[in-house]
Design an enzyme around this catalytic site. Structure first.
Site, short mmCIF file in Angstrom:
data_model
loop_
_atom_site.label_atom_id
_atom_site.label_comp_id
_atom_site.label_asym_id
_atom_site.label_seq_id
_atom_site.Cartn_x
_atom_site.Cartn_y
_atom_site.Cartn_z
N TYR A 210 0.81 -1.21 0.00
CA TYR A 210 0.00 0.00 0.00
C TYR A 210 0.85 1.27 0.00
O TYR A 210 0.78 2.06 -0.93
CB TYR A 210 -0.92 -0.07 1.22
CG TYR A 210 -1.92 1.02 1.27
CD1 TYR A 210 -1.65 2.22 1.92
CD2 TYR A 210 -3.15 0.88 0.65
CE1 TYR A 210 -2.58 3.22 1.96
CE2 TYR A 210 -4.07 1.88 0.69
CZ TYR A 210 -3.79 3.05 1.36
OH TYR A 210 -4.71 4.03 1.39
N GLU A 217 3.39 6.06 -7.12
CA GLU A 217 2.51 6.82 -8.00
C GLU A 217 2.62 8.31 -7.76
O GLU A 217 2.74 9.10 -8.70
CB GLU A 217 1.06 6.35 -7.79
CG GLU A 217 0.83 4.91 -8.25
CD GLU A 217 -0.57 4.41 -7.95
OE1 GLU A 217 -1.52 5.21 -8.04
OE2 GLU A 217 -0.72 3.22 -7.63
#
EC number: 4.2.1.134
Lengths: 271, 312
Positions: A210, A217
């Site tokens: 996660y 990103e």
């Protein structure tokens, strides 16, 4: 046949973990999506007062009780096997590249076709939700797949100068591990032979994947900002005959900011 | 079973936990659910009647306020399940807030209040006639809505969940700002086909506004003041209501038409997008309404479609 859990065929999230997150199998979740998509407006005049949440709970229950048809089962099994294989190929290609070249530069270019193929193919998961062979809500799946498509096509593919950033490798690794775990989890579940390790991985990997995925990103988008501002790409300026404007640079900034509430919502619905 | 002589007892359990929340004895058999809700509020003041959902089955449908205890399929002691609908807000409040916003916000852009456009444009006025016309139309639309909320509409529900006001205001206010920004922008480009386009669009807008108002009045006249009766709407002498022959919800049809008119008038893509989103939502509502009409009335006119004649 095997039980399907919530988010069964949901595409990958803006972060790896949305799909790596633990499927909340025993608990009927509210089907409210990660609220990134703009919510619709007023309830109507004679609309049910508060009935919406009741209805969604009922839909949830029905979805879980539904027996999958044989064709649907065969298709989903094939689909999940294919996707597991695809992401495995990606993983191996990435490892081989690094072993041969010793650098991450050029890695994206070498795997981009495979990445684009399999990530884009995941759009089918929205269809799976639409036709009801998977119990996830269309909105949830839609948001998750869209964020992946956004990252692949509107950032990494379109903004060439950032393709050799380390952050790209970061999210690619997170996505790859997530998707292999997720798709193999679904495959084994459908075949009713779920190895404990896969189940454990599905519930626990997201703790690492996660933050790694989100970091990758966000850093990639951040690296892209100067190029976007300089070139004015994907932007429309005034004046024009449709009296609209769009600034991709600010859009990216807003997207980055929205990661925080979006991830909070998606993690809280997964937990 | 009817217990005309005996007073009833009512126990209220939490629908999720089955916890016993309240026991009412000596309840009149002719008591309505509304009265029972009032009694329940006495013991749990934080749950005012509007946020109570009482049902016979924990997963079943809510009972209506008008339902009479005696007529329900219950035994000596009626067991009702309670669900908290959450904080409630009145429909009128929501409507007034969500409509007053766009009215006010659009004018901020129209008058080019500082900090929106460059400082050299502060408080300047557009040189395009269509921009002034658009302001009149937009303002008229929302003033009409506000007046209808106060004087025309008869709501079958008093309240809605509180969170709706945030959702709704974001939608209306957000889109109003977005549209107004471009229409009143110093670099605004008037419609390609000039005055012709504007005149046609204005005609569409005006006709649809009149149509929409006519339907609202017709619907109001269907329902006596203070009642919650439901009847099939039919065309009246007013030609605008003849659209009832073809659709269940002509008010939505006319509303979409108004916004299409406004979009053509301003030739502004955000307006077109707003119309599209509104159309999508109204279609969902129209289909739902159409379905409930069909369920409720065996003799519902078969020619009618929900929102678009013959099509949708």
């Amino acid at each position: 046949m095997g039980r399907l859990t919530e988010a069964a065929a949901a595409g990958g999230g803006a972060s790896a973990a949305r799909s790596a997150g633990p499927p909340p199998a025993p608990l009927p979740l509210s089907s409210t999506s990660p609220g990134c998509a703009a919510a619709m407006a007023s309830s109507e005049e004679d609309g049910t007062n508060g009935g919406a949440s009741e209805a969604s709970e009922e839909r949830e229950a029905v979805g879980k009780r539904r027996r999958l048809g044989l064709l649907a089962t065969i298709w989903l099994t094939f689909y999940n096997i294919a996707m597991t294989a695809g992401w495995l190929v990606l993983a191996i290609a990435m490892v081989r590249f690094y072993m041969e070249k010793g650098t991450h530069k050029g890695l994206y270019k070498s795997i981009q076709k495979t990445l684009k193929f399999f990530q884009t193919f995941a759009l089918l998961e929205i269809v799976h939700c639409l036709i009801g062979i998977v119990p996830t809500s269309v909105l949830v799946a839609g948001v998750q797949v869209s964020s992946r498509i956004f990252m692949v096509w509107l950032v990494t593919h379109s903004i060439k100068p950032i393709q050799n950033e380390e952050s790209v490798v970061l999210f690619l690794v997170a996505w790859t591990v997530t998707e292999i775990t997720r798709y193999s989890f679904y495959t084994f579940s459908l075949l009713d032979h779920l190895p404990y390790f896969i189940k454990w991985a599905r519930y626990n990997f997201f703790i690492i994947l996660y933050p790694v995925g989100v970091a990758g990103e966000l850093l990639t988008i951040y690296a892209a900002l100067p190029y976007v501002k300089k070139t004015g790409m994907f932007s429309i300026r005034l004046p024009n005959k449709y009296n609209v404007s769009f600034d991709y640079y600010y859009f990216l900034l807003i997207t980055m900011a929205s990661y925080i509430p979006c991830e909070y919502v998606s993690v809280s619905t997964l937990m | 079973l009817h217990f005309k002589e005996l007073l009833g007892k009512v126990e209220i359990l939490d629908a999720k936990t089955r916890e016993k929340l309240c026991f009412l004895d000596k309840v009149e058999p002719q008591a309505t659910i509304a009265e029972i809700k009032n009694l329940f509020t006495k013991t749990h003041p934080q749950w005012y009647p509007a946020r109570q959902s009482l049902r016979l089955d924990p997963k079943g449908k809510s009972l209506k306020d008008e339902d009479v205890l005696q007529k329900l399929p219950v035994g000596t002691t009626a067991t009702l399940y309670f669900r908290d609908l959450g904080a409630q807000i009145s429909w009128v409040t929501v409507f007034l807030t969500e409509y007053a916003g766009p009215l006010f916000i659009y004018l901020l852009f129209y008058f080019r209040v500082p900090f929106i456009y460059g400082h050299k444009y502060d408080f300047t006025s557009s040189r395009h006639t269509v921009v002034h016309l658009a302001c009149i139309c937009h303002s008229f639309h929302y003033i009409k809505r506000l007046l209808e909320t106060l004087f025309v509409h008869r709501f079958s529900h008093g309240t809605m969940p509180l969170r709706n006001i945030f959702k709704n205001c974001t939608y209306y206010w957000g889109f109003a700002a977005w549209m107004a920004y471009y229409i009143n922008h110093p670099l605004y480009t008037p419609p390609t086909y000039g005055a012709q386009q504007v005149k046609l669009a204005l005609a569409i807008f005006v006709i649809c506004q009149l149509g929409n108002f006519s339907i609202h009045m017709a619907l109001r006249d269907l329902r006596p003041a203070g009642s919650k009766t439901r009847k099939i709407p039919y065309p009246t002498k007013n030609p605008f209501t003849w659209l009832f022959l073809l659709v269940s919800c002509p008010n939505y049809t006319y509303e979409v038409g108004s916004w299409i008119g406004f979009a053509i008038m301003t030739q502004c893509l955000p307006v077109a997008l707003f119309s599209l989103v509104g159309f999508t939502q109204m279609t969902i509502w129209a289909k739902g309404k159409h379905r409930s009409y069909l369920k409720e009335f065996r003799d519902y006119p078969p020619l009618r479609m929900p929102i678009i004649p013959f099509l949708l």
